[in-house]
Scaffold this motif. Structure first.
Motif: not given
Length: 155
Positions: A5, A7-9, A15-16, A19, A32, A50-51, A80
């Motif tokens: 995974i 992701y951007c949080s 979002t984290e 995730a 991340n 994910g974001s 998201s």
């Protein structure tokens, strides 16, 4: 099965949180986007992207990364968090992933709390901000778990 995974949080870490729930449920690696340097995705059977939603879009960092990856034949999913918690924000990334030959296994979205004055002075966003407080919450967590179970069952 090996999964990842990405992701951007950046804002409130909503979002984290999602995730991490998805990663725990599927025993996945979790990265991340700020920690991505050289990424080899060849050995992964499933990749989640994910974001948080920032100014009506996913993080540009995520789009730049996806543009560099060879995703042909890869199983992917998108998730998201946003003030409204709707999946339509996921559509642009899904289209890009599919155009690169990825196989979309699903899309998930939930609300993430935000403070409207951090972004705008429009009153409508104050209302949305108040409605998003406390999210993601236990119900969102259960829905995220149900989503990833369905994704895994589809493989």
């Amino acid at each position: 099965m090996k999964s990842l995974i990405i992701y951007c949080s950046d804002y409130k870490k909503n979002t984290e949180v999602i995730a991490q729930i998805l990663a725990d449920k599927m025993d996945s690696e979790l990265i991340n986007i700020r920690d991505v340097s050289d990424l080899d995705i060849e050995s992964y059977d499933l990749i989640g992207f994910g974001s948080g939603v920032y100014k009506e879009s996913f993080s540009p960092k995520l789009f730049k990364l996806v543009d560099k990856l060879n995703l042909a034949g890869k199983n992917v999913f998108v998730f998201s968090t946003s003030g409204v918690g709707m999946k339509f924000y996921n559509s642009r990334l899904i289209k890009i992933l599919e155009s690169k030959g990825a196989i979309n296994k699903g899309s998930f979205a939930c609300k993430g709390s935000f403070i409207a004055k951090d972004f705008t002075n429009k009153k409508l966003f104050n209302i949305m901000g108040r409605l998003s407080q406390g999210h993601p919450n236990q119900r969102d967590f259960k829905e995220a778990e149900g989503f990833i179970i369905r994704v895994l069952d589809s493989l």
